[in-house]
Design a protein around this motif. Structure first.
Motif, mmCIF file in Angstrom:
data_model
loop_
_atom_site.group_PDB
_atom_site.id
_atom_site.type_symbol
_atom_site.label_atom_id
_atom_site.label_comp_id
_atom_site.label_asym_id
_atom_site.label_seq_id
_atom_site.Cartn_x
_atom_site.Cartn_y
_atom_site.Cartn_z
ATOM 1 N N ALA A 271 0.840 -1.192 0.000
ATOM 2 C CA ALA A 271 0.000 0.000 0.000
ATOM 3 C C ALA A 271 0.872 1.237 0.000
ATOM 4 N N GLU A 272 0.318 2.312 -0.516
ATOM 5 C CA GLU A 272 1.021 3.589 -0.436
ATOM 6 C C GLU A 272 0.874 4.188 0.958
ATOM 7 N N GLN A 273 -0.315 4.030 1.530
ATOM 8 C CA GLN A 273 -0.571 4.410 2.915
ATOM 9 C C GLN A 273 -1.481 3.362 3.537
ATOM 10 N N VAL A 274 -1.446 3.263 4.855
ATOM 11 C CA VAL A 274 -2.354 2.389 5.591
ATOM 12 C C VAL A 274 -3.058 3.231 6.647
ATOM 13 N N VAL A 275 -4.376 3.129 6.679
ATOM 14 C CA VAL A 275 -5.179 3.792 7.696
ATOM 15 C C VAL A 275 -5.720 2.708 8.626
ATOM 16 N N VAL A 276 -5.322 2.750 9.886
ATOM 17 C CA VAL A 276 -5.811 1.785 10.864
ATOM 18 C C VAL A 276 -7.101 2.347 11.459
ATOM 19 N N ALA A 277 -8.218 1.715 11.127
ATOM 20 C CA ALA A 277 -9.541 2.196 11.556
ATOM 21 C C ALA A 277 -10.295 1.096 12.284
ATOM 22 N N THR A 278 -9.570 0.294 13.045
ATOM 23 C CA THR A 278 -10.190 -0.774 13.829
ATOM 24 C C THR A 278 -10.598 -0.231 15.197
ATOM 25 N N ASN A 279 -11.113 -1.114 16.063
ATOM 26 C CA ASN A 279 -11.413 -0.667 17.420
ATOM 27 C C ASN A 279 -10.117 -0.289 18.128
ATOM 28 N N VAL A 280 -10.239 0.392 19.242
ATOM 29 C CA VAL A 280 -9.065 0.999 19.865
ATOM 30 C C VAL A 280 -8.029 -0.034 20.286
ATOM 31 N N ARG A 281 -8.446 -1.146 20.866
ATOM 32 C CA ARG A 281 -7.469 -2.137 21.322
ATOM 33 C C ARG A 281 -6.747 -2.785 20.154
ATOM 34 N N ARG A 282 -7.483 -3.093 19.095
ATOM 35 C CA ARG A 282 -6.843 -3.692 17.923
ATOM 36 C C ARG A 282 -5.872 -2.705 17.279
ATOM 37 N N SER A 283 -6.233 -1.433 17.262
ATOM 38 C CA SER A 283 -5.333 -0.418 16.724
ATOM 39 C C SER A 283 -4.053 -0.354 17.540
ATOM 40 N N GLN A 284 -4.188 -0.400 18.868
ATOM 41 C CA GLN A 284 -3.007 -0.378 19.727
ATOM 42 C C GLN A 284 -2.099 -1.581 19.456
ATOM 43 N N MET A 285 -2.682 -2.741 19.235
ATOM 44 C CA MET A 285 -1.888 -3.939 18.976
ATOM 45 C C MET A 285 -1.143 -3.840 17.656
#
Length: 458
Positions: A274-288
Motif C-alpha cells: 500500500a502507499e498508505q495504511v489507515v488503521v480504523a479498527t477498534n481501539v485495542r486492535r489499533s493499539q496492537m
C-alpha cells in the motif's frame, strides 16, 4: 502474495498505483474511504467480520437479528449527515425523529420534550414540569454546574478531564437527587461508566457542540439495522467511485520497511502493498497493530496508555411491546443505562423488540448471559415495565475492546489521525476530535485521516 507495483511518487511524477488500505469498515474507515475514493484515490477497505459497520452494524445472532449496540442519531451532528447526503443516502428516509424521552427511576418518572422546532411546548413543559422526578430546588442546583462546566470546557479542558463528573457536580452544589436522576442518565446512560469515574470533560464534550444550534437537539431512531440502512449504502457509494470494500479479511500485522508502513499482512498470509495504511479498527486492535512496531516511539507509548472499557447490551424479542413508543428511555438507579422499544422502527418483524445499554460493564462483562439477563429483567420491573416477562428470546451482546474509557485523566492519551510514521494514519472516534465516542466523531476522524493522506500527495 498481492503486490501493486508502481513508481515512487514525487511532485513531478504520476500518482502511485498502490492503493491506500483502510483496516476496518466502521464509520471511521468508511468515511475515510469515501473521501479518498471521491478524490479519485485507489482505496481498499479490509474488514475482519463477515459484515460491515463495526460498532454501527447489525447481523443475525443464532436466528435473532441483533445490533452491535443501542444507537441513536443526534440531531446536531454535522459531518455524518453531510457524508450521507453526498453518498446519496436521504437522512429522513433512514431516521425517525423522536419528540420525547423518558427518565424512569424506581421512585419517579418524567417525560421530556426533545424538539424545539416541532414540539416547543412539549419541550418547555418537560423542562419546567416533572417536579416529582426533580423538584424546582433540584433543577436550580444544576445551573451553576452547567455554567461552570461549559466555561471550563473551553478554558481549562485538561484540568476538567482530571475530575470525575460526580466530584465536579458536588463541588458546584448539585443535589443528590439531581445528580442521580439527571447527571447520571446523561453520562452513565450514554457511555456506561459510573459517575464516580466518568470524566467531566467527556460529559460536557458531548453536549458542547449543541450550544450554537440548540434547535437541533433531538434524537433519531434508525428505520432498520444500521448495516442495512447506512453502512451498506455507504459502502456501495465507495465502490461506485472505484473503491473496494472486502469482508472476511482480518489483518494480522502491518508491513514496515525502514521505519515506514508499506502494507499489511492478512491472517491467511497474504501480503498487500500500500502507499498508505489507515488503521480504523477498534481501539485495542489499533493499539496492537501499531504497538508491534512503534511502541518505543513517544507518540505510540502515549497512545498505548489510552485505556479501553467494555460494553454490555441486552437485546430481546417478546410477544408484547416493552413500551408505548419507540423512544429513548433512561433508567437511573438501576442496571439500565438507556433503552428503547424498537418494534416500530429498527426491528419490525417481532411484536416486541428492545435494546438496552447496561451500566457499569466492568462488573458485567464476565458474567454468564443468564445472570446479565436476570439483572436486566429485574431492572425493567423496577421501572414499571413488566412486559419484559413476555420475552421469547434474548441475546447479550458484549465486547471488551471497542471503546476507549471516558474516565478522568484519559483524554491526554488520545492520538492524532496523522502519525509521525510515514504511511501510517489512524481513524476512530478514540482519536483527537471534538465529538468523543460518537458516530459523528468517527466520521470526523475518518475525514481528517483522509485529508492527511491526500495532503501527502500534493
Amino acid at each position: 502474495m498481492i503486490v501493486l507495483h508502481t513508481n515512487q511518487e514525487t511532485s513531478d511524477q504520476p500518482t502511485s498505483d498502490k492503493p491506500t488500505i483502510i483496516i476496518g469498515s466502521g464509520l471511521a474507515g468508511l468515511s475515510c474511504a469515501f473521501e479518498l475514493a471521491d478524490q479519485g484515490k485507489k482505496v481498499i477497505v479490509l474488514e475482519a467480520a463477515p459484515y460491515i459497520g463495526g460498532r454501527t452494524a447489525n447481523w443475525n445472532e443464532h436466528g435473532m437479528g441483533v445490533e452491535s449496540g443501542f444507537h441513536k442519531f443526534i440531531g446536531y451532528y454535522v459531518a455524518l449527515p453531510e457524508l450521507l447526503e453526498r453518498a446519496g443516502i436521504v437522512l429522513d428516509e433512514i431516521v425517525h425523529w423522536e419528540t420525547t424521552t423518558n427518565i424512569r427511576h424506581p421512585e419517579a418518572q418524567g417525560t421530556f420534550g426533545l424538539d424545539l422546532l416541532k414540539a416547543p411546548l412539549k419541550t418547555l413543559a418537560g423542562a419546567l414540569g416533572n417536579n416529582d422526578l426533580l423538584s424546582p430546588l433540584d433543577k436550580a442546583s444544576l445551573a451553576p454546574f452547567f455554567a461552570a462546566g461549559f466555561k471550563d470546557y473551553l478554558a481549562n479542558p485538561e484540568e476538567l478531564d482530571e475530575i470525575p463528573v460526580k466530584e465536579y457536580a458536588k463541588k458546584h452544589g448539585v443535589t443528590d437527587k439531581a445528580l442521580e436522576r439527571l447527571i447520571e442518565p446523561l453520562s452513565s446512560g450514554i457511555f456506561f461508566l459510573p459517575i464516580e469515574q466518568y470524566s467531566t470533560y467527556a460529559f460536557f464534550g458531548l453536549f458542547a457542540p449543541a450550544i450554537p444550534r440548540p434547535h437541533l437537539i433531538r434524537i433519531g431512531a434508525f428505520k432498520g439495522g444500521m448495516t442495512e440502512v447506512m453502512t451498506e449504502p455507504l459502502s456501495r457509494a465507495i465502490e461506485e467511485r472505484g473503491g473496494q470494500v472486502m469482508t472476511g479479511k482480518p489483518v494480522a500485522q502491518l508491513l514496515v520497511e525502514e521505519g515506514a508502513v508499506t502494507g499489511v499482512q492478512l491472517e491467511d498470509g497474504t501480503r498487500m502493498e500500500a502507499e498508505q495504511v489507515v488503521v480504523a479498527t477498534n481501539v485495542r486492535r489499533s493499539q496492537m497493530l501499531v504497538g508491534e512496531h512503534f511502541s518505543e516511539q513517544e507518540w505510540c507509548r502515549n497512545f498505548l496508555a489510552l485505556e479501553i472499557m467494555p460494553y454490555v447490551t441486552a437485546q430481546f424479542e417478546a410477544t408484547e411491546k416493552l413500551a408505548g413508543a419507540d423512544h429513548t428511555n433512561f433508567g437511573p438507579g438501576t442496571q439500565l443505562g438507556s433503552f428503547s422499544e424498537q418494534s416500530r422502527t429498527t426491528f419490525q418483524r417481532p411484536t416486541g423488540r428492545a435494546s438496552i445499554i447496561l451500566v457499569d460493564p466492568d462488573k458485567l462483562i464476565d458474567l454468564p448471559d443468564e445472570e446479565v439477563w436476570e439483572l436486566t429483567r429485574n431492572s425493567l420491573h423496577a421501572v414499571d415495565l413488566p412486559n419484559v416477562d413476555t420475552m421469547t428470546q434474548y441475546r447479550i451482546i458484549r465486547g471488551k475492546e471497542n471503546f476507549y474509557r471516558l474516565s478522568a485523566g484519559n483524554e491526554k492519551h488520545r492520538p492524532q489521525q496523522v502519525t509521525p510514521v510515514p504511511g501510517l494514519f489512524l481513524a476512530g472516534d478514540y482519536t483527537k476530535q471534538p465529538l468523543l465516542a460518537t458516530m459523528e466523531g468517527a466520521v470526523i476522524s475518518g475525514q481528517r485521516a483522509a485529508r492527511g493522506v491526500l495532503k501527502g500527495h500534493k
